[in-house]
Design an enzyme around this catalytic site. Structure first.
Site, PDB file in Angstrom:
ATOM      1  N   ARG A  74     137.364 -32.594  75.405  1.00 25.40           N
ATOM      2  CA  ARG A  74     136.433 -31.849  74.563  1.00 25.40           C
ATOM      3  C   ARG A  74     136.188 -32.648  73.292  1.00 25.40           C
ATOM      4  O   ARG A  74     137.019 -33.460  72.874  1.00 25.40           O
ATOM      5  CB  ARG A  74     137.008 -30.476  74.194  1.00 25.40           C
ATOM      6  CG  ARG A  74     137.288 -29.553  75.372  1.00 25.40           C
ATOM      7  CD  ARG A  74     137.848 -28.229  74.888  1.00 25.40           C
ATOM      8  NE  ARG A  74     138.082 -27.272  75.961  1.00 25.40           N
ATOM      9  CZ  ARG A  74     139.243 -27.106  76.578  1.00 25.40           C
ATOM     10  NH1 ARG A  74     140.307 -27.838  76.209  1.00 25.40           N
ATOM     11  NH2 ARG A  74     139.388 -26.216  77.555  1.00 25.40           N
TER      12      ARG A  74
ATOM     13  N   LYS B 149     142.108 -25.877  73.543  1.00 22.73           N
ATOM     14  CA  LYS B 149     141.818 -24.508  73.125  1.00 22.73           C
ATOM     15  C   LYS B 149     143.094 -23.676  73.165  1.00 22.73           C
ATOM     16  O   LYS B 149     143.957 -23.877  74.010  1.00 22.73           O
ATOM     17  CB  LYS B 149     140.768 -23.889  74.044  1.00 22.73           C
ATOM     18  CG  LYS B 149     139.348 -24.374  73.782  1.00 22.73           C
ATOM     19  CD  LYS B 149     138.361 -23.594  74.624  1.00 22.73           C
ATOM     20  CE  LYS B 149     136.925 -24.005  74.314  1.00 22.73           C
ATOM     21  NZ  LYS B 149     135.944 -23.254  75.138  1.00 22.73           N
TER      22      LYS B 149
ATOM     23  N   HIS C 150     129.706 -32.775  75.748  1.00 26.90           N
ATOM     24  CA  HIS C 150     130.199 -31.871  76.797  1.00 26.90           C
ATOM     25  C   HIS C 150     129.601 -32.224  78.156  1.00 26.90           C
ATOM     26  O   HIS C 150     130.174 -31.893  79.194  1.00 26.90           O
ATOM     27  CB  HIS C 150     129.900 -30.425  76.425  1.00 26.90           C
ATOM     28  CG  HIS C 150     131.034 -29.500  76.737  1.00 26.90           C
ATOM     29  ND1 HIS C 150     132.265 -29.575  76.113  1.00 26.90           N
ATOM     30  CD2 HIS C 150     131.139 -28.477  77.632  1.00 26.90           C
ATOM     31  CE1 HIS C 150     133.066 -28.638  76.592  1.00 26.90           C
ATOM     32  NE2 HIS C 150     132.409 -27.965  77.527  1.00 26.90           N
TER      33      HIS C 150
ATOM     34  N   ARG D  90     132.036 -34.398  79.774  1.00 25.36           N
ATOM     35  CA  ARG D  90     133.163 -33.603  80.292  1.00 25.36           C
ATOM     36  C   ARG D  90     132.780 -32.968  81.628  1.00 25.36           C
ATOM     37  O   ARG D  90     133.567 -32.979  82.585  1.00 25.36           O
ATOM     38  CB  ARG D  90     133.555 -32.540  79.268  1.00 25.36           C
ATOM     39  CG  ARG D  90     134.676 -31.588  79.712  1.00 25.36           C
ATOM     40  CD  ARG D  90     135.099 -30.734  78.517  1.00 25.36           C
ATOM     41  NE  ARG D  90     135.825 -29.541  78.898  1.00 25.36           N
ATOM     42  CZ  ARG D  90     137.151 -29.493  79.071  1.00 25.36           C
ATOM     43  NH1 ARG D  90     137.868 -30.587  78.936  1.00 25.36           N
ATOM     44  NH2 ARG D  90     137.741 -28.350  79.389  1.00 25.36           N
TER      45      ARG D  90
ATOM     46  N   HIS E  45     141.862 -25.806  81.601  1.00 28.71           N
ATOM     47  CA  HIS E  45     141.361 -24.437  81.751  1.00 28.71           C
ATOM     48  C   HIS E  45     142.523 -23.480  82.008  1.00 28.71           C
ATOM     49  O   HIS E  45     143.350 -23.736  82.893  1.00 28.71           O
ATOM     50  CB  HIS E  45     140.370 -24.340  82.910  1.00 28.71           C
ATOM     51  CG  HIS E  45     139.041 -24.961  82.626  1.00 28.71           C
ATOM     52  ND1 HIS E  45     138.149 -25.325  83.615  1.00 28.71           N
ATOM     53  CD2 HIS E  45     138.443 -25.284  81.444  1.00 28.71           C
ATOM     54  CE1 HIS E  45     137.077 -25.830  83.068  1.00 28.71           C
ATOM     55  NE2 HIS E  45     137.219 -25.820  81.748  1.00 28.71           N
TER      56      HIS E  45
ATOM     57  N   TYR F  80     132.391 -25.871  88.946  1.00 30.84           N
ATOM     58  CA  TYR F  80     132.184 -27.240  89.395  1.00 30.84           C
ATOM     59  C   TYR F  80     132.116 -27.341  90.910  1.00 30.84           C
ATOM     60  O   TYR F  80     131.659 -28.346  91.444  1.00 30.84           O
ATOM     61  CB  TYR F  80     133.271 -28.156  88.824  1.00 30.84           C
ATOM     62  CG  TYR F  80     133.184 -28.229  87.317  1.00 30.84           C
ATOM     63  CD1 TYR F  80     132.152 -28.930  86.703  1.00 30.84           C
ATOM     64  CD2 TYR F  80     134.083 -27.552  86.511  1.00 30.84           C
ATOM     65  CE1 TYR F  80     132.033 -28.963  85.324  1.00 30.84           C
ATOM     66  CE2 TYR F  80     133.975 -27.585  85.133  1.00 30.84           C
ATOM     67  CZ  TYR F  80     132.949 -28.283  84.544  1.00 30.84           C
ATOM     68  OH  TYR F  80     132.829 -28.314  83.177  1.00 30.84           O
TER      69      TYR F  80
END
Length: 335
Positions: A169, A200, A268, A271, A294, A303
């Site tokens: 990120r 995150k 992004h 990514r 994630h 994806y």
């Protein structure tokens, strides 16, 4: 001439044509919104069109306006959705119908509003944009514009390699320091070929760093000493300050256009490209989830849709029975 009307002209014709034989309740309601609510004429005309559709539905179902139930509404919403009307378009129609039945309720003509808890179908969430493998390699291999500062070229190429090669990120990238420390949000271990980042939710993870990215990093570290001014940040400006996400966005967009890509690239997107390309090659969704950091695999599952698009394109291009002369392949992005 018949058959040559555009969608706009159809709408204009509908608005200018004499109103159909409206139910007296519809006429009263339109007079109410025109006189008492003092809505604009254009809005009243649009309400009239929506209510004309409602009346047509009622006639087809052989049900009175005041007898419409929630199940009727759900069926009509499904029919509109199946007919290709957008979620936004359906929402606008439901808003008009909801107002009509709210008024009928105040008039004591219906016991409940059949549209009250009904919502339009949500629009399909767009797929994240990803580069093709060739486009990503073209961008990563770009050395920089002629005459550009070699240190600037080395820095921007290293940034591109890490974003695409590690799926970082933008915040994780800007948080990288040159060396590991208790204060560092992230760093790269050259010996172990691993990037340690703070993602995150303040969750740390380690991501493998590929050979191309390691070479680019070593080149940048050698050039960085020209600008370094006691700043711990791995990526710094020519003034020696830590790069901001906005600075990287601007540089990457400029770099992608200089590299000859048709679409401006943002961090992004690299990514997304990383995730899509790893999944295409490995098919290992769990591994991609770990690499991206994630918390929930449902976030990663988008994806698989990108991967299907890739496979569908390969099929259309390679299989002798994929297409029929004069016909385009079916769209593959609605699975």
């Amino acid at each position: 001439m018949a058959g040559q009307d555009t969608p706009t002209s159809f709408a204009e014709a509908a608005l200018s044509a004499p109103p159909p034989d409206n139910d007296p309740l519809v006429e009263r309601y339109l007079e109410h919104v025109r006189v008492e609510k003092r809505l604009a004429q254009r809005t009243v005309e649009l309400y009239a069109l929506d209510l004309a559709k409602l009346q047509a539905n009622c006639r087809q179902a052989d049900v009175a306006l005041t007898a419409v139930q929630n199940l009727h509404m759900r069926r009509w919403v499904a029919q509109m959705h199946g007919g290709g009307r957008s979620g936004r378009g359906i929402a606008l129609i439901l808003s008009g119908w909801r107002g009509f039945y709210t008024w009928l309720g105040r008039e004591g003509l219906v016991a409940s509003n059949p549209v009250q808890d009904l919502r339009a179908p949500k629009a399909a969430k767009p797929l994240p944009k990803a580069l093709s493998v060739d486009e990503a390699v073209q961008l990563a291999a770009f050395q920089g514009a002629d005459g550009e500062d070699p240190a600037l070229q080395a820095r921007d190429q290293c940034i591109t390699e890490l974003l695409y090669g590690c799926g970082l990120r933008i915040g994780e990238l800007t948080g990288l320091d040159v060396v590991a420390s208790s204060q560092a949000r992230g760093w790269i271990d050259l010996q172990a070929a691993e990037a340690h980042v703070l993602g995150k939710g303040a969750k740390r993870r380690s991501v493998p760093v590929g050979g191309k990215a390691l070479v680019a990093l070593q080149t940048w570290l050698a050039a960085r000493s020209v600008w370094a001014r006691d700043n711990a940040a791995l990526f710094i400006s020519q003034r020696g300050t830590r790069l901001t996400p906005q600075h990287i966005r601007v540089r990457l967009k400029q770099r992608s256009l200089q590299a000859g890509l048709a679409t401006p690239v943002h961090p992004h997107m690299l990514r997304h490209s990383f995730a899509s390309h790893v999944l295409q090659s490995s098919g290992d969704l769990r591994a991609v989830q770990e690499l991206l950091g994630h918390a929930n695999i449902t976030t990663t599952q988008v994806y698989t849709r990108l991967d299907f698009q890739h496979l569908a394109k390969v099929y259309d291009a390679a299989h002798p029975r994929a297409t029929v002369a004069g016909l385009k392949p079916a769209a593959k992005n609605k699975t």
